[in-house]
Design a protein around this motif. Structure first.
Motif, PDB file in Angstrom:
ATOM      1  N   MET A   1      21.315  27.182  -1.561  1.00 28.08           N
ATOM      2  CA  MET A   1      21.059  27.242  -2.899  1.00 28.08           C
ATOM      3  C   MET A   1      19.490  28.026  -3.065  1.00 28.08           C
ATOM      4  N   THR A   2      19.493  29.100  -3.856  1.00 33.31           N
ATOM      5  CA  THR A   2      18.228  29.711  -4.061  1.00 33.31           C
ATOM      6  C   THR A   2      17.467  29.106  -5.076  1.00 33.31           C
ATOM      7  N   ARG A   3      16.279  28.963  -4.807  1.00 30.73           N
ATOM      8  CA  ARG A   3      15.334  28.317  -5.907  1.00 30.73           C
ATOM      9  C   ARG A   3      14.517  29.450  -6.597  1.00 30.73           C
ATOM     10  N   VAL A   4      14.588  29.331  -7.860  1.00 32.47           N
ATOM     11  CA  VAL A   4      13.896  30.187  -8.904  1.00 32.47           C
ATOM     12  C   VAL A   4      12.860  29.713  -9.331  1.00 32.47           C
ATOM     13  N   TYR A   5      11.756  30.039  -8.948  1.00 29.58           N
ATOM     14  CA  TYR A   5      10.603  29.427  -9.560  1.00 29.58           C
ATOM     15  C   TYR A   5      10.112  30.037 -10.890  1.00 29.58           C
ATOM     16  N   VAL A   6      10.048  29.164 -12.027  1.00 31.32           N
ATOM     17  CA  VAL A   6       9.412  29.278 -13.511  1.00 31.32           C
ATOM     18  C   VAL A   6       7.885  29.203 -13.288  1.00 31.32           C
ATOM     19  N   CYS A   7       7.286  28.299 -12.644  1.00 30.35           N
ATOM     20  CA  CYS A   7       5.947  28.007 -12.725  1.00 30.35           C
ATOM     21  C   CYS A   7       5.439  28.059 -11.376  1.00 30.35           C
ATOM     22  N   ASN A   8       4.829  29.443 -10.963  1.00 25.84           N
ATOM     23  CA  ASN A   8       4.187  29.421  -9.597  1.00 25.84           C
ATOM     24  C   ASN A   8       2.973  28.378  -9.275  1.00 25.84           C
ATOM     25  N   CYS A   9       2.465  28.164 -10.428  1.00 29.84           N
ATOM     26  CA  CYS A   9       1.265  27.439 -10.241  1.00 29.84           C
ATOM     27  C   CYS A   9       1.271  26.125  -9.716  1.00 29.84           C
ATOM     28  N   PHE A  10       2.488  25.332 -10.171  1.00 30.35           N
ATOM     29  CA  PHE A  10       2.751  24.273  -9.684  1.00 30.35           C
ATOM     30  C   PHE A  10       4.067  23.933  -8.996  1.00 30.35           C
ATOM     31  N   GLY A  11       4.595  25.161  -8.618  1.00 31.70           N
ATOM     32  CA  GLY A  11       6.047  25.236  -7.985  1.00 31.70           C
ATOM     33  C   GLY A  11       7.140  24.469  -8.756  1.00 31.70           C
ATOM     34  N   VAL A  12       7.148  24.763  -9.848  1.00 28.75           N
ATOM     35  CA  VAL A  12       8.420  24.142 -10.652  1.00 28.75           C
ATOM     36  C   VAL A  12       9.363  25.211 -10.954  1.00 28.75           C
ATOM     37  N   THR A  13      10.689  24.718 -10.309  1.00 31.22           N
ATOM     38  CA  THR A  13      11.885  25.435 -10.444  1.00 31.22           C
ATOM     39  C   THR A  13      12.543  25.343 -11.519  1.00 31.22           C
ATOM     40  N   GLU A  14      13.395  26.415 -11.890  1.00 30.68           N
ATOM     41  CA  GLU A  14      14.349  26.578 -13.034  1.00 30.68           C
ATOM     42  C   GLU A  14      15.179  25.358 -13.300  1.00 30.68           C
ATOM     43  N   SER A  15      15.581  24.796 -11.848  1.00 31.48           N
ATOM     44  CA  SER A  15      16.593  23.615 -12.196  1.00 31.48           C
ATOM     45  C   SER A  15      15.640  22.343 -12.565  1.00 31.48           C
ATOM     46  N   GLN A  16      14.519  22.328 -12.120  1.00 34.37           N
ATOM     47  CA  GLN A  16      13.752  21.217 -12.625  1.00 34.37           C
ATOM     48  C   GLN A  16      13.554  21.124 -13.934  1.00 34.37           C
ATOM     49  N   VAL A  17      13.044  22.565 -14.695  1.00 34.69           N
ATOM     50  CA  VAL A  17      12.999  22.513 -15.798  1.00 34.69           C
ATOM     51  C   VAL A  17      14.310  21.949 -16.613  1.00 34.69           C
ATOM     52  N   LYS A  18      15.470  22.526 -16.300  1.00 32.81           N
ATOM     53  CA  LYS A  18      16.571  22.010 -16.850  1.00 32.81           C
ATOM     54  C   LYS A  18      16.970  20.699 -16.754  1.00 32.81           C
ATOM     55  N   LYS A  19      16.587  19.986 -15.596  1.00 33.08           N
ATOM     56  CA  LYS A  19      16.683  18.608 -15.409  1.00 33.08           C
ATOM     57  C   LYS A  19      15.980  17.879 -16.583  1.00 33.08           C
ATOM     58  N   HIS A  20      14.591  18.379 -16.685  1.00 28.34           N
ATOM     59  CA  HIS A  20      13.812  17.616 -17.796  1.00 28.34           C
ATOM     60  C   HIS A  20      14.338  17.913 -19.060  1.00 28.34           C
ATOM     61  N   ALA A  21      14.830  19.220 -19.257  1.00 29.89           N
ATOM     62  CA  ALA A  21      15.469  19.185 -20.544  1.00 29.89           C
ATOM     63  C   ALA A  21      16.739  18.547 -21.089  1.00 29.89           C
ATOM     64  N   ALA A  22      17.614  18.130 -19.953  1.00 28.31           N
ATOM     65  CA  ALA A  22      18.631  17.496 -19.891  1.00 28.31           C
ATOM     66  C   ALA A  22      18.248  15.894 -20.139  1.00 28.31           C
ATOM     67  N   ASP A  23      16.995  15.728 -19.650  1.00 32.04           N
ATOM     68  CA  ASP A  23      16.620  14.178 -19.615  1.00 32.04           C
ATOM     69  C   ASP A  23      15.710  14.028 -21.140  1.00 32.04           C
ATOM     70  N   GLY A  24      15.802  15.159 -21.940  1.00 31.23           N
ATOM     71  CA  GLY A  24      15.363  14.900 -23.219  1.00 31.23           C
ATOM     72  C   GLY A  24      14.183  15.528 -23.788  1.00 31.23           C
ATOM     73  N   ALA A  25      13.368  16.414 -22.677  1.00 33.74           N
ATOM     74  CA  ALA A  25      12.370  17.323 -23.039  1.00 33.74           C
ATOM     75  C   ALA A  25      12.769  18.517 -23.878  1.00 33.74           C
ATOM     76  N   CYS A  26      12.391  18.609 -24.965  1.00 37.32           N
ATOM     77  CA  CYS A  26      12.869  19.810 -25.782  1.00 37.32           C
ATOM     78  C   CYS A  26      11.935  20.837 -26.221  1.00 37.32           C
ATOM     79  N   THR A  27      10.681  20.727 -26.087  1.00 34.38           N
ATOM     80  CA  THR A  27       9.590  21.668 -26.209  1.00 34.38           C
ATOM     81  C   THR A  27       8.921  21.965 -24.878  1.00 34.38           C
ATOM     82  N   PRO A  28       8.211  23.102 -24.891  1.00 33.33           N
ATOM     83  CA  PRO A  28       7.338  23.460 -23.719  1.00 33.33           C
ATOM     84  C   PRO A  28       6.187  22.489 -23.324  1.00 33.33           C
ATOM     85  N   ARG A  29       5.890  21.878 -24.323  1.00 40.50           N
ATOM     86  CA  ARG A  29       4.737  20.827 -24.285  1.00 40.50           C
ATOM     87  C   ARG A  29       5.297  19.317 -23.488  1.00 40.50           C
ATOM     88  N   GLN A  30       6.510  18.974 -24.006  1.00 40.43           N
ATOM     89  CA  GLN A  30       7.259  18.049 -23.276  1.00 40.43           C
ATOM     90  C   GLN A  30       7.385  18.348 -21.944  1.00 40.43           C
TER      91      GLN A  30
END
Length: 79
Positions: A1-30
């Motif tokens: 599986m290819t990791r697509v990084y969204v945030c290079n500063c903290f090494g956050v991947t697209e799949s991590q952002v999507k998981k946080h969104a699925a868990d209820g985070a609905c704004t960039p601040r969240q």
């Protein structure tokens, strides 16, 4: 599986952002609270907004709502 990084500063991947969104985070601040993405240089915030289904610009409904508010303020000033 290819990791697509969204945030290079903290090494956050697209799949991590999507998981946080699925868990209820609905704004960039969240998302930032969940994983720090977007809190350093900020270059990933627009990508996070896109992943959350929000563009970088307000929707037409919000723009219309804002213009009504301005008109109401202008009427108050004129009275």
């Amino acid at each position: 599986m290819t990791r697509v990084y969204v945030c290079n500063c903290f090494g956050v991947t697209e799949s991590q952002v999507k998981k946080h969104a699925a868990d209820g985070a609905c704004t960039p601040r969240q998302i930032a609270s969940a994983c720090k993405a977007g809190t350093d240089c900020g270059s990933c915030v627009r990508r996070i907004q896109a992943l959350l289904g929000r563009g970088a610009y307000p929707t037409r409904g919000l723009a219309d709502e804002g213009s009504r508010q301005v008109r109401a303020e202008q009427l108050d000033e004129a009275a």
